[in-house]
Design a protein around this motif. Structure first.
Motif, PDB file in Angstrom:
ATOM      1  N   GLN A   1       3.688   7.786   7.677  1.00  0.00           N
ATOM      2  CA  GLN A   1       3.821   8.268   8.968  1.00  0.00           C
ATOM      3  C   GLN A   1       4.619   7.032   9.735  1.00  0.00           C
ATOM      4  O   GLN A   1       5.035   7.480  10.912  1.00  0.00           O
ATOM      5  CB  GLN A   1       2.636   8.807   9.615  1.00  0.00           C
ATOM      6  CG  GLN A   1       1.982  10.085   9.074  1.00  0.00           C
ATOM      7  CD  GLN A   1       0.669  10.280   9.625  1.00  0.00           C
ATOM      8  OE1 GLN A   1       0.359   9.717  10.717  1.00  0.00           O
ATOM      9  NE2 GLN A   1      -0.113  11.280   9.140  1.00  0.00           N
ATOM     10  N   ILE A   2       4.457   5.752   9.463  1.00  0.00           N
ATOM     11  CA  ILE A   2       5.244   4.626   9.933  1.00  0.00           C
ATOM     12  C   ILE A   2       6.522   4.184   9.092  1.00  0.00           C
ATOM     13  O   ILE A   2       6.544   3.178   9.356  1.00  0.00           O
ATOM     14  CB  ILE A   2       4.183   3.777  10.687  1.00  0.00           C
ATOM     15  CG1 ILE A   2       3.639   2.984   9.301  1.00  0.00           C
ATOM     16  CG2 ILE A   2       3.466   4.368  11.509  1.00  0.00           C
ATOM     17  CD1 ILE A   2       3.001   1.808   9.950  1.00  0.00           C
TER      18      ILE A   2
ATOM     19  N   GLN B   1      11.066  -0.438   3.795  1.00  0.00           N
ATOM     20  CA  GLN B   1       9.849   0.619   3.559  1.00  0.00           C
ATOM     21  C   GLN B   1       8.662   0.303   2.711  1.00  0.00           C
ATOM     22  O   GLN B   1       8.145   0.975   2.192  1.00  0.00           O
ATOM     23  CB  GLN B   1      10.713   1.730   2.889  1.00  0.00           C
ATOM     24  CG  GLN B   1      11.687   2.374   3.871  1.00  0.00           C
ATOM     25  CD  GLN B   1      12.715   3.328   3.149  1.00  0.00           C
ATOM     26  OE1 GLN B   1      12.984   3.064   2.100  1.00  0.00           O
ATOM     27  NE2 GLN B   1      12.929   4.312   3.822  1.00  0.00           N
TER      28      GLN B   1
ATOM     29  N   HIS C   1      -2.508  -1.881  12.925  1.00  0.00           N
ATOM     30  CA  HIS C   1      -2.228  -0.539  12.900  1.00  0.00           C
ATOM     31  C   HIS C   1      -3.783   0.113  12.882  1.00  0.00           C
ATOM     32  O   HIS C   1      -4.490   0.213  12.053  1.00  0.00           O
ATOM     33  CB  HIS C   1      -1.435  -0.151  11.555  1.00  0.00           C
ATOM     34  CG  HIS C   1      -1.358   1.377  11.520  1.00  0.00           C
ATOM     35  ND1 HIS C   1      -0.413   1.834  12.085  1.00  0.00           N
ATOM     36  CD2 HIS C   1      -1.995   2.282  10.639  1.00  0.00           C
ATOM     37  CE1 HIS C   1      -0.147   3.239  11.976  1.00  0.00           C
ATOM     38  NE2 HIS C   1      -1.462   3.578  10.817  1.00  0.00           N
TER      39      HIS C   1
ATOM     40  N   ILE D   1       0.819  -4.879   6.950  1.00  0.00           N
ATOM     41  CA  ILE D   1       0.102  -4.362   7.641  1.00  0.00           C
ATOM     42  C   ILE D   1      -1.449  -4.171   7.627  1.00  0.00           C
ATOM     43  O   ILE D   1      -1.760  -4.190   6.531  1.00  0.00           O
ATOM     44  CB  ILE D   1       0.672  -2.662   7.547  1.00  0.00           C
ATOM     45  CG1 ILE D   1       2.242  -2.529   8.069  1.00  0.00           C
ATOM     46  CG2 ILE D   1       0.110  -1.798   8.538  1.00  0.00           C
ATOM     47  CD1 ILE D   1       2.712  -1.340   7.523  1.00  0.00           C
TER      48      ILE D   1
ATOM     49  N   LEU E   1       0.431   5.984   5.707  1.00  0.00           N
ATOM     50  CA  LEU E   1       1.428   5.121   6.204  1.00  0.00           C
ATOM     51  C   LEU E   1       2.549   5.502   5.918  1.00  0.00           C
ATOM     52  O   LEU E   1       3.600   5.025   6.882  1.00  0.00           O
ATOM     53  CB  LEU E   1       1.078   3.628   5.606  1.00  0.00           C
ATOM     54  CG  LEU E   1      -0.114   2.857   6.004  1.00  0.00           C
ATOM     55  CD1 LEU E   1      -0.225   1.511   5.342  1.00  0.00           C
ATOM     56  CD2 LEU E   1      -0.288   2.536   7.530  1.00  0.00           C
TER      57      LEU E   1
ATOM     58  N   GLU F   1       0.884  -6.993  11.026  1.00  0.00           N
ATOM     59  CA  GLU F   1       1.256  -6.028  11.805  1.00  0.00           C
ATOM     60  C   GLU F   1      -0.029  -5.172  11.995  1.00  0.00           C
ATOM     61  O   GLU F   1      -0.382  -4.694  11.188  1.00  0.00           O
ATOM     62  CB  GLU F   1       2.454  -5.382  11.348  1.00  0.00           C
ATOM     63  CG  GLU F   1       2.854  -4.190  12.108  1.00  0.00           C
ATOM     64  CD  GLU F   1       3.998  -3.386  11.234  1.00  0.00           C
ATOM     65  OE1 GLU F   1       4.386  -2.189  11.747  1.00  0.00           O
ATOM     66  OE2 GLU F   1       4.769  -4.001  10.636  1.00  0.00           O
TER      67      GLU F   1
END
Length: 308
Positions: A117-118, A28, A85, A61, A115, A83
């Motif tokens: 939300q992911i 997380q 986004h 990210i 973020l 990653e």
């Protein structure tokens, strides 16, 4: 960015302590950066490579504007460990009046608060003009909602109460994001300093100041070489503020970049060599750190995304 007045009273009503900080797992966590033009492909690839090299235990990210970034650049930064986004552009308040053209895209950075939300519950944001010199996993244990490194100026006032927005510790929250965006037009802050000034006002005295080791601003070395020397053993992150190891002024006409120029290794080498001569050659060691990381990154991922 220049000096601005720091608000004592935060423009938000959220608590300073994040209530669930002890329950956050490594899956997380995220180190986050942003890309609004192809011209930042090399610095972002270098940053991603240093995060991997120093084994920072978090997702990496990269938020980006999909209509501006080429497929080759997306391939390149992904190969360097990011990653991807995609996010939407957030326009500057007041139609951009009073904002320098180099900062027009910067409010898009506020998307990092979405973020959650992911699945991201705690994050560190790093600008593209940073590299990691040492693992900083201890930062994930901070209980605070928001933290940043105090800003430093070569000229007066030097070490300041305000913070630099290039390195942020925060807990993503769509609720906070919506509140931030809703107050952009009504908050009285210095527009020419863009999102940095706004965030200083939004968080006010609720913002926790991180040690300079988490944001080794080159201005520290110019202002106080003794402080810079004392920081070396603990330096986690270097922030290339007053001298850039890459050309940060390039702009793409109509948001479409010249790929031959973007990926020109000789051009990058020439820029770095010129940077080493600036300010009496005072920053050659720090620019060499970036150069070494760049060379390692190119060796590892440089041939994975050829021109189409």
């Amino acid at each position: 960015m220049r000096l601005f007045k720091v608000s004592h009273h935060a423009r938000n009503s959220f608590p300073m302590i994040h209530q669930d900080y002890e329950k956050i797992t490594s899956e997380q966590r995220a180190v986050v950066s942003s890309m609004y033009t192809d011209y930042y492909v090399f610095p972002l690839a270098v940053l991603g490579h240093t995060l991997k090299q120093h084994q920072v235990n978090a997702r990496r990210i990269l938020i980006y504007l999909p209509n501006r970034i080429s497929k080759r650049t997306l391939c390149f930064v992904r190969a360097a460990g990011w990653e991807l986004h995609p996010v939407e552009f957030i326009p500057p308040p007041h139609g951009g009046k009073g904002i320098h053209y180099t900062f027009v895209d910067q409010y898009t950075k506020l998307n990092i608060w979405k973020l959650d939300q992911i699945g991201i519950k705690t994050a560190v944001y790093l600008d593209a003009d940073t590299i990691v010199r040492r693992n900083f996993d201890e930062i994930w244990n901070l209980p605070f909602e928001f933290g940043a490194v105090p800003d430093i100026w070569v000229d007066d006032p030097g070490f300041t109460a305000g913070f630099n927005a290039g390195i942020l510790f925060f807990h993503p929250s769509t609720e906070i994001f919506k509140d931030m965006v809703s107050k952009l037009e009504t908050t009285n802050f210095r527009l020419k300093d863009a999102e940095q000034s706004y965030l200083n006002h939004y968080f006010g005295a609720q913002s926790v100041r991180l040690p300079y080791a988490y944001g080794g601003n080159l201005a520290i070395k110019e202002r106080s070489p003794e402080v810079w020397k004392a920081m070396q053993a603990d330096m986690r992150i270097v922030h290339y503020t007053i001298v850039k190891p890459f050309d940060s002024n390039m702009r793409c006409p109509n948001d479409i970049c010249d790929q031959a120029e973007v990926y020109d290794l000789k051009r990058q080498e020439a820029w770095l060599n010129t940077a080493k001569t600036k300010l009496r050659g005072h920053f050659v060691p720090e620019l060499t750190w970036w150069e070494e990381s760049f060379n390692l990154m190119i060796k590892e991922v440089g041939n994975l995304c050829p021109a189409s």
